[in-house]
Write a protein that holds these residues in place. Sequence first.
Motif, PDB file in Angstrom:
ATOM      1  N   SER A 191      -2.444  -2.323  -6.088  1.00 37.15           N
ATOM      2  CA  SER A 191      -1.280  -1.591  -6.596  1.00 37.15           C
ATOM      3  C   SER A 191      -0.065  -1.669  -5.679  1.00 37.15           C
ATOM      4  O   SER A 191       1.057  -1.437  -6.122  1.00 37.15           O
ATOM      5  CB  SER A 191      -1.646  -0.121  -6.812  1.00 37.15           C
ATOM      6  OG  SER A 191      -1.876   0.510  -5.566  1.00 37.15           O
ATOM      7  N   GLY A 192      -0.293  -1.940  -4.385  1.00 37.33           N
ATOM      8  CA  GLY A 192       0.813  -1.947  -3.430  1.00 37.33           C
ATOM      9  C   GLY A 192       1.185  -0.559  -2.921  1.00 37.33           C
ATOM     10  O   GLY A 192       2.226  -0.384  -2.307  1.00 37.33           O
ATOM     11  N   HIS A 193       0.331   0.438  -3.125  1.00 35.12           N
ATOM     12  CA  HIS A 193       0.585   1.783  -2.597  1.00 35.12           C
ATOM     13  C   HIS A 193       0.114   1.859  -1.153  1.00 35.12           C
ATOM     14  O   HIS A 193      -1.072   1.715  -0.877  1.00 35.12           O
ATOM     15  CB  HIS A 193      -0.137   2.853  -3.424  1.00 35.12           C
ATOM     16  CG  HIS A 193       0.481   3.091  -4.741  1.00 35.12           C
ATOM     17  ND1 HIS A 193      -0.133   2.727  -5.912  1.00 35.12           N
ATOM     18  CD2 HIS A 193       1.673   3.639  -5.085  1.00 35.12           C
ATOM     19  CE1 HIS A 193       0.649   3.048  -6.922  1.00 35.12           C
ATOM     20  NE2 HIS A 193       1.741   3.601  -6.455  1.00 35.12           N
ATOM     21  N   GLY A 194       1.048   2.089  -0.233  1.00 39.56           N
ATOM     22  CA  GLY A 194       0.701   2.249   1.178  1.00 39.56           C
ATOM     23  C   GLY A 194       0.548   0.946   1.925  1.00 39.56           C
ATOM     24  O   GLY A 194       0.346   0.943   3.136  1.00 39.56           O
ATOM     25  N   VAL A 195       0.643  -0.172   1.217  1.00 39.56           N
ATOM     26  CA  VAL A 195       0.449  -1.494   1.819  1.00 39.56           C
ATOM     27  C   VAL A 195       1.117  -2.514   0.896  1.00 39.56           C
ATOM     28  O   VAL A 195       1.311  -2.236  -0.296  1.00 39.56           O
ATOM     29  CB  VAL A 195      -1.064  -1.782   1.996  1.00 39.56           C
ATOM     30  CG1 VAL A 195      -1.784  -1.905   0.678  1.00 39.56           C
ATOM     31  CG2 VAL A 195      -1.315  -2.986   2.866  1.00 39.56           C
TER      32      VAL A 195
ATOM     33  N   ALA B 235      -5.336 -10.975  -3.411  1.00 38.44           N
ATOM     34  CA  ALA B 235      -6.444 -11.670  -2.751  1.00 38.44           C
ATOM     35  C   ALA B 235      -7.210 -10.712  -1.831  1.00 38.44           C
ATOM     36  O   ALA B 235      -8.440 -10.707  -1.814  1.00 38.44           O
ATOM     37  CB  ALA B 235      -5.934 -12.884  -1.972  1.00 38.44           C
ATOM     38  N   LYS B 236      -6.489  -9.880  -1.075  1.00 37.70           N
ATOM     39  CA  LYS B 236      -7.159  -8.884  -0.227  1.00 37.70           C
ATOM     40  C   LYS B 236      -7.857  -7.836  -1.084  1.00 37.70           C
ATOM     41  O   LYS B 236      -8.938  -7.365  -0.729  1.00 37.70           O
ATOM     42  CB  LYS B 236      -6.173  -8.243   0.736  1.00 37.70           C
ATOM     43  CG  LYS B 236      -5.788  -9.166   1.876  1.00 37.70           C
ATOM     44  CD  LYS B 236      -4.922  -8.470   2.894  1.00 37.70           C
ATOM     45  CE  LYS B 236      -4.556  -9.445   3.999  1.00 37.70           C
ATOM     46  NZ  LYS B 236      -3.657  -8.854   4.982  1.00 37.70           N
ATOM     47  N   ALA B 237      -7.247  -7.486  -2.205  1.00 39.02           N
ATOM     48  CA  ALA B 237      -7.901  -6.554  -3.134  1.00 39.02           C
ATOM     49  C   ALA B 237      -9.231  -7.146  -3.578  1.00 39.02           C
ATOM     50  O   ALA B 237     -10.251  -6.452  -3.615  1.00 39.02           O
ATOM     51  CB  ALA B 237      -7.003  -6.276  -4.332  1.00 39.02           C
TER      52      ALA B 237
END
Length: 181
Positions: free
Chosen positions: A68-72, A77-79
Amino acid sequence: YKRQAQALKWAEKAARQGDVEGQYTLASMYLAGRGTLQNFQAAFEWFDKAARQNHAEAQYRLGAMYRSGHGVALDKAKAYVWFSLAAAQGHQRAAEDRDSLLNALPPEEIALAQREAQAWRPSAAQPQSTARRPPSVAVARRITRRVDGEGTAGDLAAVGHRCLEPQAVVGRVTPRPAPAA
């Protein structure tokens, strides 16, 4: 709110001592804004610490934050890597979310993420249980008397979990009815 603030305090003490449940609880509280202001960056940092100790739910939450891009920064790919690690421990939703990313990533990124997940090793010597265990009344009494931080990390995390339960009153004993004879 007062009990949530107290739970935050205990979870932070346990988390700072390296307790994986304390780290997970603290991250969850920051993510939801319970007992504190919502803080995605702090949630990410504490989920990361717990995930590196092989905490499956923290691994799943990290994957969700990367997705989601929340906090990072957004990184599918990392997800995929974190979802794969949680799925390897039997986390069903992580497996579903990992599989949903197959169409969102190029095949070479999927292959790289799969290799990274296979090579990953937890930072803790042994995986720790993700089960939440409420403390015994004796533990709760002992810890509530040790506000100065003398309690063990596991005791502190357990009291933090108890403070989040609406029916819990830490430090008091509610008599239970005697079993019928």
